[in-house]
Write a protein that holds these residues in place. Structure first.
Motif, PDB file in Angstrom:
ATOM      1  N   GLY A 198      23.769   9.035  44.794  1.00 25.97           N
ATOM      2  CA  GLY A 198      23.440   7.489  44.562  1.00 25.97           C
ATOM      3  C   GLY A 198      22.607   6.871  45.554  1.00 25.97           C
ATOM      4  O   GLY A 198      21.440   6.438  44.876  1.00 25.97           O
ATOM      5  N   HIS A 231      28.723  10.586  43.760  1.00 24.21           N
ATOM      6  CA  HIS A 231      29.284   9.573  44.849  1.00 24.21           C
ATOM      7  C   HIS A 231      29.789   8.471  44.172  1.00 24.21           C
ATOM      8  O   HIS A 231      29.222   7.618  43.371  1.00 24.21           O
ATOM      9  CB  HIS A 231      28.192   9.176  45.532  1.00 24.21           C
ATOM     10  CG  HIS A 231      28.395   8.342  46.883  1.00 24.21           C
ATOM     11  ND1 HIS A 231      29.557   8.470  47.815  1.00 24.21           N
ATOM     12  CD2 HIS A 231      27.817   7.191  47.290  1.00 24.21           C
ATOM     13  CE1 HIS A 231      29.704   7.501  48.571  1.00 24.21           C
ATOM     14  NE2 HIS A 231      28.659   6.687  48.356  1.00 24.21           N
ATOM     15  N   SER A 251      18.851   7.241  44.235  1.00 18.40           N
ATOM     16  CA  SER A 251      17.718   6.521  43.897  1.00 18.40           C
ATOM     17  C   SER A 251      16.855   6.074  45.103  1.00 18.40           C
ATOM     18  O   SER A 251      17.057   6.256  46.224  1.00 18.40           O
ATOM     19  CB  SER A 251      18.596   4.859  43.906  1.00 18.40           C
ATOM     20  OG  SER A 251      19.174   4.982  42.593  1.00 18.40           O
ATOM     21  N   ASN A 293      14.305   6.642  37.476  1.00 14.29           N
ATOM     22  CA  ASN A 293      15.234   5.955  38.481  1.00 14.29           C
ATOM     23  C   ASN A 293      16.435   7.172  38.410  1.00 14.29           C
ATOM     24  O   ASN A 293      16.203   8.258  37.661  1.00 14.29           O
ATOM     25  CB  ASN A 293      15.877   4.893  37.702  1.00 14.29           C
ATOM     26  CG  ASN A 293      16.285   4.848  36.274  1.00 14.29           C
ATOM     27  OD1 ASN A 293      16.539   5.956  35.985  1.00 14.29           O
ATOM     28  ND2 ASN A 293      16.241   3.618  35.553  1.00 14.29           N
ATOM     29  N   ASN A 294      17.286   6.936  39.071  1.00 12.71           N
ATOM     30  CA  ASN A 294      18.266   8.054  39.302  1.00 12.71           C
ATOM     31  C   ASN A 294      19.082   8.293  37.951  1.00 12.71           C
ATOM     32  O   ASN A 294      19.591   9.425  37.840  1.00 12.71           O
ATOM     33  CB  ASN A 294      19.185   7.308  40.329  1.00 12.71           C
ATOM     34  CG  ASN A 294      20.237   8.669  40.911  1.00 12.71           C
ATOM     35  OD1 ASN A 294      19.758   9.706  40.588  1.00 12.71           O
ATOM     36  ND2 ASN A 294      21.409   8.307  41.421  1.00 12.71           N
ATOM     37  N   ALA A 295      19.193   7.322  37.237  1.00 11.55           N
ATOM     38  CA  ALA A 295      19.703   7.529  35.804  1.00 11.55           C
ATOM     39  C   ALA A 295      19.054   8.607  34.946  1.00 11.55           C
ATOM     40  O   ALA A 295      19.439   9.460  34.319  1.00 11.55           O
ATOM     41  CB  ALA A 295      19.979   6.131  35.118  1.00 11.55           C
ATOM     42  N   SER A 341      29.926   5.118  44.372  1.00 17.07           N
ATOM     43  CA  SER A 341      29.278   4.049  45.201  1.00 17.07           C
ATOM     44  C   SER A 341      29.663   2.841  45.178  1.00 17.07           C
ATOM     45  O   SER A 341      29.262   2.160  46.243  1.00 17.07           O
ATOM     46  CB  SER A 341      27.789   3.977  44.223  1.00 17.07           C
ATOM     47  OG  SER A 341      27.215   5.156  44.104  1.00 17.07           O
ATOM     48  N   LYS A 376      17.759   1.886  46.593  1.00 20.35           N
ATOM     49  CA  LYS A 376      18.745   1.339  47.155  1.00 20.35           C
ATOM     50  C   LYS A 376      18.699   1.368  48.865  1.00 20.35           C
ATOM     51  O   LYS A 376      17.740   0.705  49.223  1.00 20.35           O
ATOM     52  CB  LYS A 376      20.009   2.292  46.890  1.00 20.35           C
ATOM     53  CG  LYS A 376      20.098   1.951  45.222  1.00 20.35           C
ATOM     54  CD  LYS A 376      21.620   2.900  44.870  1.00 20.35           C
ATOM     55  CE  LYS A 376      21.807   2.633  43.254  1.00 20.35           C
ATOM     56  NZ  LYS A 376      22.786   3.341  42.837  1.00 20.35           N
ATOM     57  N   ILE A 428      28.125   2.104  36.931  1.00 17.11           N
ATOM     58  CA  ILE A 428      27.605   1.621  37.717  1.00 17.11           C
ATOM     59  C   ILE A 428      27.006   0.046  37.295  1.00 17.11           C
ATOM     60  O   ILE A 428      27.624  -0.322  36.191  1.00 17.11           O
ATOM     61  CB  ILE A 428      26.147   2.351  38.140  1.00 17.11           C
ATOM     62  CG1 ILE A 428      25.555   2.787  36.933  1.00 17.11           C
ATOM     63  CG2 ILE A 428      26.510   3.359  39.044  1.00 17.11           C
ATOM     64  CD1 ILE A 428      24.219   3.542  37.196  1.00 17.11           C
ATOM     65  N   ASP A 465      25.138  13.795  42.986  1.00 16.29           N
ATOM     66  CA  ASP A 465      24.385  12.511  42.747  1.00 16.29           C
ATOM     67  C   ASP A 465      25.006  11.582  43.858  1.00 16.29           C
ATOM     68  O   ASP A 465      26.036  11.323  43.991  1.00 16.29           O
ATOM     69  CB  ASP A 465      24.972  11.987  41.367  1.00 16.29           C
ATOM     70  CG  ASP A 465      24.618  10.580  41.201  1.00 16.29           C
ATOM     71  OD1 ASP A 465      23.563  10.071  42.106  1.00 16.29           O
ATOM     72  OD2 ASP A 465      24.696   9.968  40.052  1.00 16.29           O
TER      73      ASP A 465
END
Ligand SMILES: *Cc1c(COP(=O)(O)O)cnc(C)c1O
Length: 345
Positions: free
Chosen positions: A153, A119, A186, A46-48, A121, A189, A74, A151
């Motif tokens: 997001g 970003h 991600s 994932n993005n994390a 988000s 999203k 987040i 990032d």
């Protein structure tokens, strides 16, 4: 695509032309590069995870310059500063909550080895505020010979397939074009694919990231790779993306269509047709509504109705606004209209 991959053999790491061991990322990486203009790409859980992996490759035990106005939390109380430090980097905060300038970053680079833009988000900083552009930061990054990481997001790939998504949502392609060395975002999203994090950018950095030992702990399985591969193929054809990516399809429905559907459903639901404001959400476009149409049921116990709807089969999730239970039709697929009536009845 996911079901197909799950139920059969898939050449995840076999290069089918040479018969030698290949890269599990090659297929999706090629598509990400063609969509964003990146030289290389890898995908992780994932993005994390993408953020942790990038920082532990680029700045292990070293400083990363981040603007104070971008140290976001987040959903689910995950805090970016904590993810950054878990990635083994030291956070070097620059500027103030509302204003950060190029010079703030420049000063920080005496003891930081990378610049990170994140970003915002899920909130907006408005009023007396200032943040250098990616282009300006890229100039600083070149001068100090450090990577600029962005990032973004929410995972908008390019401006060609933006449709109604507002301009303030950054695209990976424009960020790279403006000089970011690495972008991360991600897969689930705006992109509408499986849960994953995509890292794209300069070949030299991507190669180092791909061979980081942590990569093994964060990589995707064949089922998600198949789903991502198919989703990216859809994005490569804008008219297909419009029709098949749920978010883009929902954003494209006209107010006239929504009103017609609402008027048809309202008598059998005992609901009033109302103008509503929908939000894209999911970590994108904070504070910007999209005009929409809904059905509102006025009841003295809206929460009790919400409870029963959630326990219906299939469950229905509405929202309470001004004491009424509101169903925003932009979020209901037209083929589900009659299921909605049935559940409410
Ligand atoms: C959502 C988001 C993340 C986390 O992404 P996941 O894929 O949910 O791990 C990180 N950074 C930003 C800016 C985000 O919007």
């Amino acid at each position: 695509a996911a079901a197909e991959a799950a139920g059969s053999f898939a050449p995840v790491e076999l290069d089918m032309t040479t018969g030698a061991r290949g890269s599990r990322h090659a297929h999706v990486a090629r598509q990400v590069c063609s969509l964003t203009g990146a030289e290389g790409a890898v995908v992780v859980n994932n993005n994390a995870a993408a953020l942790m992996l990038v920082l532990s490759t680029v700045a292990p035990g070293q400083g990363v310059a981040v603007a104070r106005g971008e140290l976001i939390e987040i959903g689910g109380s995950f805090r970016l500063p904590e993810i950054i430090e878990s990635g083994g980097a030291r956070l070097r905060e620059v500027g103030t909550t509302n204003r950060t300038r190029v010079e703030d970053f420049e000063r920080a680079l005496r003891d930081a080895v990378a610049i990170l833009r994140i970003h915002t988000s899920n909130y907006r900083v408005e009023g007396f505020c200032e943040m250098p552009s990616i282009r300006d930061l890229a100039t600083v990054a070149r001068r100090w010979d450090v990577p600029l990481i962005h990032d973004t997001g929410s995972g908008l790939l390019s401006d060609e397939v933006r449709f109604e998504i507002p301009e303030d949502e950054p695209s990976a392609a424009s960020s790279l074009r403006d000089g970011a060395d690495l972008v991360l975002f991600s897969g689930d999203k705006i992109l509408g694919g499986p849960q994953c994090g995509i890292i794209a950018g300069r070949r030299a950095w991507i190669d180092r990231i791909a061979s980081h030992p942590m990569m093994r702990a964060m990589r995707l399985d064949k089922i998600r790779l198949a789903a991502l591969d198919r989703t990216l193929a859809i994005w490569r054809d804008p008219s297909r993306a419009r029709a098949e990516i749920p978010l883009l399809r929902m954003l494209g429905i006209s107010i006239d269509d929504l009103t017609r559907r609402a008027e048809r459903l309202s008598p059998s639901m005992g609901a009033d047709v109302v103008a509503t404001e929908a939000f894209i959400g999911g970590g994108s476009v904070p504070g910007r509504g999209v005009a929409s149409v809904g059905l509102a049921i006025r009841t003295s116990h809206p929460d009790a109705l919400m409870d029963r709807l959630r326990r219906a089969s299939p469950p229905v999730v509405a929202r309470v606004h001004d004491g009424a239970v509101v169903f925003d039709l932009r979020t209901v697929e037209a083929r589900d209209d009659d299921h909605l009536v049935h559940a409410v009845q």
